[in-house]
Motif scaffolding. Sequence first.
Motif, PDB file in Angstrom:
ATOM      1  N   ARG A   9     -53.488 -20.531 -94.561  1.00  0.00           N
ATOM      2  CA  ARG A   9     -54.277 -19.735 -93.612  1.00  0.00           C
ATOM      3  C   ARG A   9     -55.461 -20.539 -93.080  1.00  0.00           C
ATOM      4  O   ARG A   9     -55.768 -20.487 -91.878  1.00  0.00           O
ATOM      5  N   GLU A  10     -56.121 -21.267 -93.957  1.00  0.00           N
ATOM      6  CA  GLU A  10     -57.276 -22.076 -93.567  1.00  0.00           C
ATOM      7  C   GLU A  10     -56.874 -23.147 -92.545  1.00  0.00           C
ATOM      8  O   GLU A  10     -57.544 -23.329 -91.516  1.00  0.00           O
ATOM      9  N   LEU A  11     -55.779 -23.835 -92.811  1.00  0.00           N
ATOM     10  CA  LEU A  11     -55.333 -24.891 -91.908  1.00  0.00           C
ATOM     11  C   LEU A  11     -54.795 -24.316 -90.601  1.00  0.00           C
ATOM     12  O   LEU A  11     -54.979 -24.910 -89.530  1.00  0.00           O
ATOM     13  N   ILE A  56     -51.192 -31.194 -84.419  1.00  0.00           N
ATOM     14  CA  ILE A  56     -51.768 -30.683 -85.665  1.00  0.00           C
ATOM     15  C   ILE A  56     -51.022 -29.415 -86.076  1.00  0.00           C
ATOM     16  O   ILE A  56     -50.662 -28.590 -85.235  1.00  0.00           O
ATOM     17  N   GLY A  57     -50.794 -29.284 -87.389  1.00  0.00           N
ATOM     18  CA  GLY A  57     -50.041 -28.159 -87.933  1.00  0.00           C
ATOM     19  C   GLY A  57     -48.837 -28.614 -88.726  1.00  0.00           C
ATOM     20  O   GLY A  57     -48.023 -27.795 -89.143  1.00  0.00           O
ATOM     21  N   GLU A  58     -48.754 -29.940 -88.951  1.00  0.00           N
ATOM     22  CA  GLU A  58     -47.591 -30.477 -89.658  1.00  0.00           C
ATOM     23  C   GLU A  58     -47.476 -29.890 -91.059  1.00  0.00           C
ATOM     24  O   GLU A  58     -48.463 -29.569 -91.700  1.00  0.00           O
ATOM     25  N   TYR A  59     -46.247 -29.751 -91.508  1.00  0.00           N
ATOM     26  CA  TYR A  59     -45.856 -29.213 -92.814  1.00  0.00           C
ATOM     27  C   TYR A  59     -46.078 -27.704 -92.902  1.00  0.00           C
ATOM     28  O   TYR A  59     -45.159 -26.955 -93.206  1.00  0.00           O
ATOM     29  N   TYR A 100     -58.665 -31.082 -91.229  1.00  0.00           N
ATOM     30  CA  TYR A 100     -57.261 -30.762 -91.488  1.00  0.00           C
ATOM     31  C   TYR A 100     -56.639 -31.799 -92.418  1.00  0.00           C
ATOM     32  O   TYR A 100     -56.017 -31.465 -93.434  1.00  0.00           O
ATOM     33  N   GLN A 101     -56.798 -33.061 -92.060  1.00  0.00           N
ATOM     34  CA  GLN A 101     -56.174 -34.123 -92.854  1.00  0.00           C
ATOM     35  C   GLN A 101     -56.761 -34.200 -94.262  1.00  0.00           C
ATOM     36  O   GLN A 101     -56.036 -34.433 -95.232  1.00  0.00           O
ATOM     37  N   ASN A 102     -58.070 -34.010 -94.371  1.00  0.00           N
ATOM     38  CA  ASN A 102     -58.706 -34.060 -95.694  1.00  0.00           C
ATOM     39  C   ASN A 102     -58.191 -32.945 -96.593  1.00  0.00           C
ATOM     40  O   ASN A 102     -57.885 -33.174 -97.774  1.00  0.00           O
ATOM     41  N   ARG A 103     -58.079 -31.731 -96.032  1.00  0.00           N
ATOM     42  CA  ARG A 103     -57.637 -30.590 -96.841  1.00  0.00           C
ATOM     43  C   ARG A 103     -56.171 -30.739 -97.227  1.00  0.00           C
ATOM     44  O   ARG A 103     -55.801 -30.466 -98.380  1.00  0.00           O
ATOM     45  N   LEU A 104     -55.343 -31.153 -96.290  1.00  0.00           N
ATOM     46  CA  LEU A 104     -53.929 -31.319 -96.581  1.00  0.00           C
ATOM     47  C   LEU A 104     -53.710 -32.463 -97.561  1.00  0.00           C
ATOM     48  O   LEU A 104     -52.893 -32.358 -98.486  1.00  0.00           O
ATOM     49  N   ALA A 138     -47.249 -21.017 -90.286  1.00  0.00           N
ATOM     50  CA  ALA A 138     -48.569 -21.281 -89.724  1.00  0.00           C
ATOM     51  C   ALA A 138     -48.469 -21.726 -88.267  1.00  0.00           C
ATOM     52  O   ALA A 138     -47.398 -22.044 -87.761  1.00  0.00           O
ATOM     53  N   LYS A 139     -49.624 -21.766 -87.598  1.00  0.00           N
ATOM     54  CA  LYS A 139     -49.683 -22.200 -86.207  1.00  0.00           C
ATOM     55  C   LYS A 139     -49.483 -23.716 -86.113  1.00  0.00           C
ATOM     56  O   LYS A 139     -49.811 -24.466 -87.036  1.00  0.00           O
TER      57      LYS A 139
END
Length: 302
Positions: A213-215, A13-16, A238-242, A22-23
Motif C-alpha cells: 500500500r505504501e509503495l 515505477i511499480g515493479e513487482y 520507492y527503491q529504498n523501501r523495496l 498495486a498501481k
Amino acid sequence: MKTYRSNGKLFLIGEYIVMDGAKAFALPTKYGQCLFVKDSSTTGNQISWKALKHDNSVWFEAIFQLDSLDIISTTNEKLSASLQTILKAAQSLNPDIYSTYKSFIIETKLEYPQEWGLGSSSTLIDLISQWNQIDPFRLNQLTFKTSGYDIACAHHNKPLLFSNQPQIQVEELDLNWDFKDQLFFVYLNQKQDTQAVVGNHYKNKPKDLEMIRELSDLVTEATKVNSLFDLEDILDKYQNRLGQFMQIEKPKDLYFSDYKGVVKSLGAWGGDFVLVTYRDGMEDYFKAKGYDTIIPFTEMIL
C-alpha cells in the motif's frame, strides 16, 4: 495487405508490487512492432510467418498448418512452439478468423534493436489480438500471464497509471513536466537471468500488505509531481523501501554508487534500461563505464 502496429513499453515505477494489485506507472514508447498480414490462396491452408529485426534481417521463420496450427517447418523450435501457443489461444477466442481464407503470409517487424527489450512479446500479443479481433488482455492471460501493464502500453499513446485488481484499470496521463529534458534512458545490456532471479526472490517472500500500500501510494504520487526534485525523491523512496524488503542492494548502489543523480531500474532490477536524472558530466560518466546508448526521454516516450 493489412498492417497493424503496437507500442513498446517501459515501466517507470511499480515493479513487482503490480502483481499484487498495486498501481503501476508505465510509459509507452515511440518504438514498437508492426504486423503485416496478407491473405493468400497460393500457399495452401498454411500460415507462413517471418519475423524481421529493425535492420530487416530475419531472426525467425515458421510455417503452420492453418486449421490445426501444427508446425510444418521452423528455424527455431522454441520460438515456433511459443507462437503456436499464442495462435491456438487466439483461435480459441475467435474460432472463425482462420476459416475465412485459405492461407496467410505474415511478417512482423521490430522498430528497435531486439536486445533493448521494449516488449517484443507484449507487442506480439497485442498485434495478434488486433488481427484476430479479440481482447489482448484475455489473450495475455491465456499465454504469458504478465501483469498486463505491457499490454496496456501496446495500444495506448500516453503514459499510464495501471492496475489489474480487482479488474484491469488504465488511466492515461498528461505529463506536463518541464523537466523532461533532464531525464534520460541508459541501456545496460544486462543478462535477462539477473531480473528473473530478483523477480523470483520477490515472489518467494511473504507478502507485506502495508509495504505494498505504501509503495502503491508512491506510484500515484509520482504521476502528480511538478518538479525533478519531487520525482527523484519518490523514486529514491520507492527503491529504498523495496530494497529493504527484499534485502537486495539497489542497482545504483551496485553499479553507479558515485553518480550524483537518480538511477532507477525500469520494470525489473537488473533489466535492460535505467532512467537517469541529469547531472553535469552525465554522458561522460556513463560512457566511461561502457554504456554508450543514452536516449533522451522525449526521443523514447510518446
